[in-house]
Design an enzyme around this catalytic site. Sequence first.
Site, PDB file in Angstrom:
ATOM      1  CG  ASP A  85      -1.757  -1.161   1.417  1.00 21.80           C
ATOM      2  OD1 ASP A  85      -2.107  -1.755   0.387  1.00 21.80           O
ATOM      3  OD2 ASP A  85      -2.078  -1.506   2.576  1.00 21.80           O
TER       4      ASP A  85
HETATM    5  N1  URA Z   1      -1.246  -6.013   3.974  1.00 19.46           N
HETATM    6  C1  URA Z   1      -1.714  -4.744   4.012  1.00 19.46           C
HETATM    7  O1  URA Z   1      -2.715  -4.458   4.637  1.00 19.46           O
HETATM    8  N2  URA Z   1      -1.034  -3.813   3.321  1.00 19.46           N
HETATM    9  C2  URA Z   1       0.090  -4.068   2.621  1.00 19.46           C
HETATM   10  O2  URA Z   1       0.665  -3.149   2.030  1.00 19.46           O
HETATM   11  C3  URA Z   1       0.564  -5.383   2.596  1.00 19.46           C
HETATM   12  C4  URA Z   1      -0.124  -6.341   3.285  1.00 19.46           C
END
Ligand code: URA
Length: 240
Positions: free
Chosen positions: A107
Amino acid sequence: MKERLQKILARSGAGSRRTAEQYISEGRVSINGKVVTDMGIKVDPADHEICLNGKPIHCSEEKIYILLNKPTGYVTTLSDPQGRPIVTSLLAGAGISQRVFPVGRLDLDTEGALLLTNDGELAQHILHPSFEITKTYAAKVTGRPSVDAIGRLAQGIELEGRRTSPAKLKVIRETARFTVIEITIHEGRKRQVRKMFAAIGHPVLELKRIAYGRLKLGSLPSGKFKIIGKKDIEKILAGN
Ligand code: URA
């Protein structure tokens, strides 16, 4: 990138460089439809059609594997319509000529280990659920989740109509306001870790991926990367 024709031919599977030179001298190789017999010629396979015996060769670039410590605020797509910085911009100026792509996503607000490669086969292997390659995250979450809540995440919880696979969790640090928990999962659902902790009432404040399989991010500074080799790839693949 321009390279010697015989080197490109050899990498395409035409044979050794000596064999490739023989093909060139025999007039069996053409560039953009023109037969070439000049041994020293350098070409960029991305810009020219190279044929052997009248058939286009398939140039495979040299495989490269990069471990990046992604900072927050960067997107893991190769372009962004909103103009946010993309992770591959962090490789600029390092002389990497191959076109690499991130293996899976992180993310915008997640930092940490991100593998980049031009090896589609390996990327598929790492991402395909059946191989169960693990990823470990350090999640800073609000409050203090109970042993029972952590146990529920470890066993698997219902998330958007589907149960999560069993996970490994380890409390690293506890304060009155937050807890840092290491969580190891092998699935890659969108915002999975954030959704898992939100589901037990302890939303994530900060999230960092700290390992792919047994390959740890270690002390690599944020925004920096290193080229990794076969041994490190083996550590990733061993982590299921
Ligand atoms: N899980 C999440 O919530 N975000 C990420 O970036 C990777 C795994």
